[in-house]
Design a protein around this motif. Sequence first.
Motif, PDB file in Angstrom:
ATOM      1  N   PHE A 145       0.819  -1.202   0.000  1.00 17.58           N
ATOM      2  CA  PHE A 145       0.000   0.000   0.000  1.00 17.58           C
ATOM      3  C   PHE A 145       0.865   1.269   0.000  1.00 17.58           C
ATOM      4  N   MET A 146       2.127   1.139   0.339  1.00 19.39           N
ATOM      5  CA  MET A 146       3.021   2.286   0.344  1.00 19.39           C
ATOM      6  C   MET A 146       3.548   2.595  -1.051  1.00 19.39           C
ATOM      7  N   ASP A 147       4.004   1.569  -1.748  1.00 16.09           N
ATOM      8  CA  ASP A 147       4.523   1.744  -3.109  1.00 16.09           C
ATOM      9  C   ASP A 147       4.444   0.389  -3.798  1.00 16.09           C
ATOM     10  N   CYS A 148       3.340   0.158  -4.497  1.00 18.70           N
ATOM     11  CA  CYS A 148       3.099  -1.173  -5.074  1.00 18.70           C
ATOM     12  C   CYS A 148       4.115  -1.502  -6.166  1.00 18.70           C
ATOM     13  N   TRP A 149       4.529  -0.497  -6.968  1.00 13.68           N
ATOM     14  CA  TRP A 149       5.469  -0.773  -8.048  1.00 13.68           C
ATOM     15  C   TRP A 149       6.848  -1.103  -7.505  1.00 13.68           C
ATOM     16  N   ALA A 150       7.260  -0.456  -6.417  1.00  8.06           N
ATOM     17  CA  ALA A 150       8.537  -0.804  -5.801  1.00  8.06           C
ATOM     18  C   ALA A 150       8.505  -2.227  -5.259  1.00  8.06           C
ATOM     19  N   VAL A 151       7.370  -2.643  -4.714  1.00  7.22           N
ATOM     20  CA  VAL A 151       7.227  -4.018  -4.212  1.00  7.22           C
ATOM     21  C   VAL A 151       7.293  -5.018  -5.367  1.00  7.22           C
ATOM     22  N   VAL A 152       6.633  -4.710  -6.473  1.00  3.10           N
ATOM     23  CA  VAL A 152       6.648  -5.618  -7.619  1.00  3.10           C
ATOM     24  C   VAL A 152       8.062  -5.759  -8.163  1.00  3.10           C
ATOM     25  N   GLU A 153       8.811  -4.662  -8.188  1.00  2.00           N
ATOM     26  CA  GLU A 153      10.173  -4.703  -8.716  1.00  2.00           C
ATOM     27  C   GLU A 153      11.128  -5.434  -7.785  1.00  2.00           C
ATOM     28  N   ALA A 154      10.960  -5.259  -6.476  1.00  2.00           N
ATOM     29  CA  ALA A 154      11.870  -5.887  -5.515  1.00  2.00           C
ATOM     30  C   ALA A 154      11.469  -7.312  -5.177  1.00  2.00           C
ATOM     31  N   CYS A 155      10.181  -7.639  -5.253  1.00  2.00           N
ATOM     32  CA  CYS A 155       9.679  -8.977  -4.905  1.00  2.00           C
ATOM     33  C   CYS A 155       8.836  -9.527  -6.051  1.00  2.00           C
ATOM     34  N   PRO A 156       9.435  -9.786  -7.215  1.00  2.00           N
ATOM     35  CA  PRO A 156       8.628 -10.207  -8.373  1.00  2.00           C
ATOM     36  C   PRO A 156       7.990 -11.577  -8.214  1.00  2.00           C
ATOM     37  N   VAL A 157       8.607 -12.478  -7.467  1.00  2.02           N
ATOM     38  CA  VAL A 157       8.058 -13.837  -7.340  1.00  2.02           C
ATOM     39  C   VAL A 157       6.777 -13.827  -6.506  1.00  2.02           C
ATOM     40  N   ILE A 158       6.821 -13.218  -5.325  1.00  2.00           N
ATOM     41  CA  ILE A 158       5.633 -13.198  -4.468  1.00  2.00           C
ATOM     42  C   ILE A 158       4.542 -12.348  -5.105  1.00  2.00           C
ATOM     43  N   ALA A 159       4.911 -11.212  -5.705  1.00  2.00           N
ATOM     44  CA  ALA A 159       3.914 -10.402  -6.399  1.00  2.00           C
ATOM     45  C   ALA A 159       3.315 -11.162  -7.574  1.00  2.00           C
ATOM     46  N   GLY A 160       4.139 -11.931  -8.293  1.00  2.00           N
ATOM     47  CA  GLY A 160       3.614 -12.737  -9.388  1.00  2.00           C
ATOM     48  C   GLY A 160       2.672 -13.818  -8.914  1.00  2.00           C
ATOM     49  N   TYR A 161       2.987 -14.442  -7.780  1.00  2.00           N
ATOM     50  CA  TYR A 161       2.078 -15.437  -7.213  1.00  2.00           C
ATOM     51  C   TYR A 161       0.715 -14.819  -6.911  1.00  2.00           C
ATOM     52  N   MET A 162       0.695 -13.649  -6.292  1.00  2.00           N
ATOM     53  CA  MET A 162      -0.577 -13.011  -5.950  1.00  2.00           C
ATOM     54  C   MET A 162      -1.377 -12.659  -7.204  1.00  2.00           C
TER      55      MET A 162
END
Length: 852
Positions: free
Chosen positions: A336-353
Amino acid sequence: AVARHRFSVSRRLLFGSFAAAALAAGSLSFGRHFEASVNAGAEPEPEAEGTRQLRSPQVAGPLHDWWKPCALVGGTCRCVGTLVFSTILGDAVREINADGEVSCTAEALGAPASRNLKMCWCQEGLHWDNDVRKGVASLVRQGLTPRVEIASDEAAAPSCDASSDGLWYGCVMMSRRWDTTVIPQVMARTAPAEEQLDMALRKLDACHRLSPGASLRVLGVRSGQATDAPAVPVHHSRVCSIVYTPSQGVTWTAETPALHCATEPGTCTTTPCECRRSSDRKLELRTPQGRRCWACSESGKEYTFRVNAMAEHMEGQAVSWWPPYGINSPPILWIFMDCWAVVEACPVIAGYMFLFFCCLLMRKAEELSGGMIPWTRVVPIYGPALKRGEAWRFVTFTFFHLQFLDLFQNLLTLLDTLDVEGTPPIILGDGSNLKCGVGAKQNFMCYPSIGLGSVHTLGVSLVSAAVGGMCSTWVNFSNVVAGASALGFGLSGAIVALYALYAGADLDSTSSVQRSFKDWVWLRLIFVAFHIAMEFVRGLSQRDLAGLWAHTTAFLSGFAYVLYFLPPMGDGTLLSAERPYVVACAYDSSGFSSSAPECLRLFNAQYEYQVDDVHRQCFLFFSTIVGWTVFNTAVLHRRVKSTDAVLLAGAEVSAVCCNRQARPGGDGLASNMEDKEVVIWITIAATIGWRPPPGTEEAERKLVARSLDANPATPGGLLDKTPEAEAGSHNVAGKDLMTFGESLFLPVKYKPRSTWIQLVLYDLDPTKKPIAFASISLAEALRSANGDLRMKLQPMEEAKKSWPKAVSGCLPWRHSPQLVVNFRYLEVPKAIEIKDKVKSKLEYLSYELKAR
């Protein structure tokens, strides 16, 4: 008198300081003039072509091994060798390796600020070029300890061959850290990577001063204790390189892996490096202490590295409501703070979701298409299907969820495990960065990045999910297993393993951030323990032994994965090496050895285990799970038919491989449940919007469930057609029909596309005649098994005159009478079991009534 005495003391101190400064300046000038006069009278020796410069220009005089003053505080010191920042009285404050001009200030040298007068001293050494610096830095980055060795007089042609082992001897001496504290060489690897490199270069200079005419070589040894051994065979080291010979000078003979520069704004690499991508531009920057460093930037974004403009702009402004301290921002809030930064730093978990959402839409598409998409059939784990070799279900079952509420809890678990993959560089409200070691403004409450990285996060996800799925078949082989809860527990196990290794190796002393994370580590482990405890409470309260066992083994598998594969910890922004948690064993039970064994410590030094023993135990753990799953499937459940099938939310779950059963028309996968005898449990909850006509309140009514092979949604309702099966309720008065509730058991043959269920309401006064009916297909009825279904009653022609008018209101279900019904699917043996239980209970109640 007291005031006069204080003034006298202050005056003496002031005069003493001036005198000391004058003495230091005079000695500095005298030393330089003396060296110049000596060098002027000496004839320089001709240098061979290609020979590298070994020393700085001042090294040829007789004072080259002395500590010489080079600058007072605030000046510029020209030094190639070891530089010491000390007080006028000689108390050392900082000691570093210098390769040129250095600003003699506390800020530039990283020393604590003080009002005392200080100065810089220099002890000349060799000019170690970029090849040597890159080579030593690569050893430190791989978790190796540089061991310096000196060649004996017999070593005419020194080399790294095994035949020359007897000609090299270890240069054993204590090492000094930047703060001038003395530590043994075995503890050198506990320092940050940049400090380890600096200590190694200073040690090379010290060893060269011990024997100026001898060659030097560096061995990259795994165990820190091997660096203090008198002699180490070259085959016990990972890397060997000659770093100095009297004939060639400074050199590096070993192959050096490519060292890539930092790519995140606010960071830089102090060791000479190269850009990972050829399109990036290499920038030469300066650290806050004035040291040279390098970074790689995309074209057009160079300004973000020189000055973090966004952080400077946000500093002191309330542009964000998020707390300014990273420790107060748990991973569950990062998205909720910065979704794009999370996707870039954690692509595997973000991809799973993201895939979970897509697969939930796939499940809804299956319902809307009437089962044309066999998603439910091929994705979940089902024991009989494993007998056909459908091992992909151990991976795909995590992507199956019946509804969003089932998925929501698993998404929260995944969000809370984002730090197992990495920490995103999110800029907080005060301009600092969430990630430790990143950003122009330092945040002493930042969030440490000690994750596994994307590759190993994917490995933990796949392995832990597969292990949880395998173990779920041990408890109930014919159960359907689906959901991502095992995946979440596997990632939680990996988090516990990471933080256990961090705390056990006491990596606070090796981090580049001057703060302690030990208390934070224990707090993070408490959160994980609370999550696990809640799951145990849920499993025990619901008697879900299979789920509880699957989650426990998935957690253990995530823990064991980290201990077996020993993935890199972090991305280099916090810790010095890739695997700093691998330490030298404090106690070696294998006897005397020139190189101490490597160990892992969990939580503290008391729980220390050798790496080989840990690997053996983890391999045994994984092998046992796989072997027992195969034995359980092939031997213990050999009598279970691979053609067995069950229904899950109205959709079939069964094997699809090697299915020889033909479906009529051949329009898709052959069904293993076609024409199978099943029982539909129909629960009548209530009747809405229907009132009996005046004067007929006491007249009896009856509800009958019928199974038809055609759609009865016609004006006549196909009431004259003989049903395949039917089941009726008991008689009930018309006035009680609004609160009518009863269960009907209707046996049918499973034909979801051609079977219809019809509910008919009969009036029994004076003769039996139909009043209204409602119908639904078998497939749609079974898909509504998770909740009540409202079925609209259609009146017969004879009953339309007395049919009640719509109840006042604007809601659609209040426009006409409806039945609230729930449909459930039962296997025939299960239905018989329920019937026997009900019969036994009725007999017991009858016996109790008679006894009274």
